[in-house]
Write a protein that holds these residues in place. Structure first.
Motif, short mmCIF file in Angstrom:
data_model
loop_
_atom_site.label_atom_id
_atom_site.label_comp_id
_atom_site.label_asym_id
_atom_site.label_seq_id
_atom_site.Cartn_x
_atom_site.Cartn_y
_atom_site.Cartn_z
N GLY A 1 -2.15 -9.58 8.77
CA GLY A 1 -2.71 -9.20 10.07
C GLY A 1 -2.01 -8.00 10.69
N TRP A 2 -2.36 -7.72 11.90
CA TRP A 2 -1.83 -6.56 12.62
C TRP A 2 -0.93 -6.97 13.75
N TRP A 3 0.04 -6.11 14.05
CA TRP A 3 0.96 -6.34 15.16
C TRP A 3 0.48 -5.63 16.42
N THR A 4 0.66 -6.31 17.53
CA THR A 4 0.46 -5.66 18.82
C THR A 4 1.84 -5.59 19.49
N PRO B 1 7.07 6.69 9.95
CA PRO B 1 6.78 5.25 9.78
C PRO B 1 6.91 4.45 11.08
N HIS B 2 6.09 3.41 11.21
CA HIS B 2 6.20 2.53 12.39
C HIS B 2 6.30 1.07 11.94
N ILE B 3 6.27 0.19 12.91
CA ILE B 3 6.53 -1.23 12.64
C ILE B 3 5.54 -1.84 11.63
N GLY B 4 4.28 -1.36 11.66
CA GLY B 4 3.27 -1.88 10.73
C GLY B 4 3.66 -1.60 9.29
N HIS B 5 4.16 -0.38 9.04
CA HIS B 5 4.60 -0.04 7.69
C HIS B 5 5.80 -0.91 7.30
N ALA B 6 6.71 -1.04 8.25
CA ALA B 6 7.92 -1.84 7.98
C ALA B 6 7.52 -3.28 7.62
N THR C 1 4.26 6.69 -1.19
CA THR C 1 3.54 7.43 -0.15
C THR C 1 2.26 8.06 -0.67
N ASP C 2 1.28 8.07 0.21
CA ASP C 2 -0.08 8.56 -0.05
C ASP C 2 -0.14 9.94 0.61
N GLU C 3 -0.12 10.98 -0.20
CA GLU C 3 0.20 12.29 0.37
C GLU C 3 -0.95 13.29 0.40
N PRO D 1 0.88 -1.16 0.00
CA PRO D 1 0.00 0.00 0.00
C PRO D 1 0.92 1.22 0.00
N ILE D 2 0.41 2.37 -0.40
CA ILE D 2 1.25 3.57 -0.24
C ILE D 2 0.88 4.19 1.11
N TYR D 3 1.89 4.65 1.81
CA TYR D 3 1.72 5.01 3.22
C TYR D 3 1.33 6.47 3.41
N TYR D 4 0.39 6.69 4.33
CA TYR D 4 0.02 8.06 4.67
C TYR D 4 1.22 8.73 5.32
N VAL D 5 1.44 9.97 4.91
CA VAL D 5 2.59 10.68 5.48
C VAL D 5 2.15 11.64 6.58
N VAL E 1 -1.64 -5.91 1.36
CA VAL E 1 -2.22 -4.83 2.17
C VAL E 1 -2.43 -5.33 3.61
N GLY E 2 -2.66 -4.39 4.51
CA GLY E 2 -3.07 -4.79 5.86
C GLY E 2 -4.56 -5.10 5.85
N LYS E 3 -5.00 -5.90 6.80
CA LYS E 3 -6.40 -6.35 6.78
C LYS E 3 -7.39 -5.18 6.88
N ASP E 4 -6.92 -4.07 7.49
CA ASP E 4 -7.80 -2.91 7.67
C ASP E 4 -8.20 -2.25 6.36
N ILE E 5 -7.42 -2.48 5.31
CA ILE E 5 -7.74 -1.79 4.06
C ILE E 5 -8.13 -2.77 2.94
N1 MSP Z 1 -2.69 5.21 2.59
C1 MSP Z 1 -3.43 4.04 2.88
C2 MSP Z 1 -3.17 2.96 1.85
C3 MSP Z 1 -3.43 3.36 0.43
S1 MSP Z 1 -3.04 2.09 -0.68
C4 MSP Z 1 -3.64 2.55 -2.13
C5 MSP Z 1 -3.07 3.50 4.26
N2 MSP Z 1 -1.93 3.90 4.75
S2 MSP Z 1 -1.38 3.56 6.21
O1 MSP Z 1 -0.11 4.22 6.29
O2 MSP Z 1 -2.35 3.92 7.18
O3 MSP Z 1 -1.26 2.03 6.34
C6 MSP Z 1 -0.47 1.32 5.47
C7 MSP Z 1 -0.33 -0.11 5.88
O4 MSP Z 1 0.28 -0.26 7.17
C8 MSP Z 1 -1.65 -0.82 5.93
O5 MSP Z 1 -1.55 -1.97 5.14
C9 MSP Z 1 -1.83 -1.16 7.38
O6 MSP Z 1 -2.50 -2.34 7.57
C10 MSP Z 1 -0.40 -1.28 7.85
N3 MSP Z 1 -0.37 -1.16 9.29
C11 MSP Z 1 -0.60 -0.06 10.05
N4 MSP Z 1 -0.52 -0.42 11.36
C12 MSP Z 1 -0.27 -1.74 11.47
C13 MSP Z 1 0.03 -2.63 12.52
N5 MSP Z 1 -0.02 -2.29 13.81
N6 MSP Z 1 0.40 -3.91 12.19
C14 MSP Z 1 0.54 -4.30 10.89
N7 MSP Z 1 0.29 -3.49 9.89
C15 MSP Z 1 -0.34 -2.27 10.14
O7 MSP Z 1 -3.84 2.75 4.82
#
Ligand code: MSP
Length: 502
Positions: free
Chosen positions: A287-290, A18-23, A49-51, A10-14, A256-260
């Motif tokens: 899935g998601w990390w805790t 960044p945190h562990i989920g993005h990594a 990145t999703d800007e 996915p492209i990441y919101y700026v 993608v993460g399950k949330d999206i």
């Molecule tokens: N910008 C949207 C994606 C657009 S794609 C066309 C977005 N960005 S995000 O930065 O919020 O999240 C990006 C990814 O990080 C998602 O897949 C999301 O699931 C993942 N994670 C964010 N927090 C997370 C955890 N705690 N654990 C694992 N992944 C998680 O959504």
């Protein structure tokens, strides 16, 4: 002919660092991309990145800078994370780039032409955190989004995408393509969401200005998700008929993460169908990390900084842990103890020790790849090494990343037992010919392990292969069959995985 393979994060919101989920998301794609390259495929691996959108606009405002200044700064941090994590992406797209903006506006015009967009008025709930519209019926009894995010009531003129029109077509698509959404539990959720009835989707905003301008309109900007999803094709040059677009679209997989999931498995295919563009082959929702059992959130102050984690444990160690600790698709928990246990028990004591004790034993003899007898191919351990590849390929096709690490661990366990069982130190005194066979099998096993480990721990695996004297050209999967050449001199061994001391 070389097969093409296109994988995206996915492209990441700026709006934040960044945190562990993005990594985690980026890393899982990197492992798959590297694996596919080792198989000989022509891979394109995209991240970015999703800007745009309300969330980013608000964060910029809170920081007293313009949105453009804000996104330029934050986007760099995501690029730095890629470098820090040793990510092998081929491109990095930003939604504020001209190539992307043009593609979004083109797609908009195509959807106007196809009659899928109409002007109306949106009155309903919106969550800035999720950048998503919610129906009243979806809210929790306390009035939050199903994700737990706060919602606000908005009323504004808006363009709509005729999503409801695509409901049956989507269901037919899921039916005809059982592997389209993975894992299965997510697929079932999506199907029941679509079956429950789709409302048309608001796809423009007038109450914010930070977005792609709707063509021919002065007040509307494109809804951030229509904007963002288009990145997967704008990076290939859409709407131009480029070689990249030909080779790589439709994508093999969007991770993608399950949330999206909903955005990728419902909205995106509907936009594409309406635009007459082919659909991606699959969507994998992980899935998601805790953190130590707790949900990760800024307000709890337990966000895990991937930069700090890598500084403390090492990049390959973090890569290994994240891929090993949870079954891809399931939720996972980070804990310091679990990290240290993996590093010490599996990397250091098992794989590292196997390499170290074999190589240092040989270095004390003559530091050369030993000779072996011709019946070596009948050795059970070597047969096992060879047999793993087919299962690994099949597992990666299904994003079953853990299966590969399970197999590598099993192989290292067997090799350690093999040393204990054959005791080369004893053979040195009684049967040096047999000792040659045993050491040769062990070196070959280490070579297999190192080649298989490359997608996960590229630097450490390279280090192991260097110590074995394997040529760079002989490190891909088709080269697994190229045996080490007896008599080749070995470098003096150095430990690959140091123990983590508390
Ligand atoms: N910008 C949207 C994606 C657009 S794609 C066309 C977005 N960005 S995000 O930065 O919020 O999240 C990006 C990814 O990080 C998602 O897949 C999301 O699931 C993942 N994670 C964010 N927090 C997370 C955890 N705690 N654990 C694992 N992944 C998680 O959504």
């Amino acid at each position: 002919m070389q097969q093409n393979y296109y994988i995206t994060t996915p492209i990441y919101y700026v709006n934040d660092v960044p945190h562990i989920g993005h990594a985690y998301t980026t890393l899982s794609c990197d492992v798959i991309a590297r694996y596919m390259r080792l198989c000989g495929k022509n891979v394109k691996f995209l991240t970015g990145t999703d800007e745009h959108g309300q969330k980013v606009e608000k964060s910029a405002l809170n920081n007293n800078v313009t949105p453009k200044e804000f996104v330029d700064k934050l986007s760099i941090r995501f690029k730095e994370l890629c470098a820090k994590l040793n990510i092998s992406n081929d491109d990095f797209i930003r939604t504020t780039e001209e190539r992307h903006i043009k593609a979004v506006q083109h797609l908009w015009n195509v959807l106007i032409e196809s009659g899928d967009i109409y002007l109306g008025k949106y009155a309903g709930w919106y969550s800035m955190r999720d950048e998503a519209f919610y129906a009243e019926s979806e809210l929790t009894p306390e009035g939050f989004a199903p994700t737990g995010a706060p919602v606000e009531w908005i009323e504004e003129p808006s363009y709509f995408f005729a999503l409801s029109k695509w409901q049956d077509k989507l269901l037919e698509w899921y039916d005809a393509n059982p592997g389209f959404i993975m894992p299965l539990s997510r697929r079932n959720e999506v199907i029941s969401f679509v079956k429950s009835g789709l409302n048309d989707l608001s796809i423009s905003r007038t109450s914010i200005t930070w977005g792609v301008p709707v063509p021919g309109e002065s007040k509307h900007v494109v809804y951030v998700w229509l904007d963002a999803l288009t990145n997967y094709i704008s990076a290939l040059g859409y709407p131009k008929d480029t070689p990249d677009f030909h080779q790589f679209w439709p994508a093999d997989i969007h991770v993608v993460g399950k949330d999206i999931t909903r955005f990728h498995a419902v909205y995106w295919p509907a936009f594409l169908m309406a635009g007459g563009i082919q659909l991606p082959k699959s969507i994998m929702a992980h899935g998601w990390w805790t953190n130590e059992g707790q949900k990760i959130s800024k307000s709890l102050g337990n966000v895990i900084d991937p930069f700090a984690l890598i500084d403390e444990f090492g990049v390959d160690q973090v890569r290994y842990f994240l891929m090993r600790e949870v079954i891809f698709g399931n939720d996972g928990n980070y804990s310091r103890d679990a990290m240290i246990n993996r590093i010490n028990n599996e990397l250091s004591n098992k794989i590292g020790n196997l390499a170290q004790r074999t190589l240092s034993f040989i270095s004390k003899i003559d530091a050369k790849i030993p000779n072996h007898r011709s019946n070596i191919e009948e050795d059970d351990l070597l047969i096992y090494c060879k047999s793993l590849r087919a299962g690994f390929d099949e597992a990666i096709e299904k994003q079953n990343i853990n299966f590969v690490l399970d197999g590598i661990n099993e192989l290292a366990d067997r090799a350690n037992l093999y040393i204990d069982h054959h005791a080369p130190w004893a053979l040195k005194k009684t049967d040096t010919v047999k000792m040659g066979d045993v050491l040769y099998v062990l070196l070959e096993t280490i070579r297999y392990i190192a080649i298989y480990l490359q997608p996960f721990m590229p630097t450490s695996a390279t280090n192991m292969l260097n110590q074995l004297g394997v040529l760079e050209a002989d490190r891909d999967f088709p080269s697994l069959d190229k045996r080490l050449i007896p008599g080749t001199s070995l470098l003096s061994p150095s430990p690959v995985f140091p123990r983590f001391e508390w």
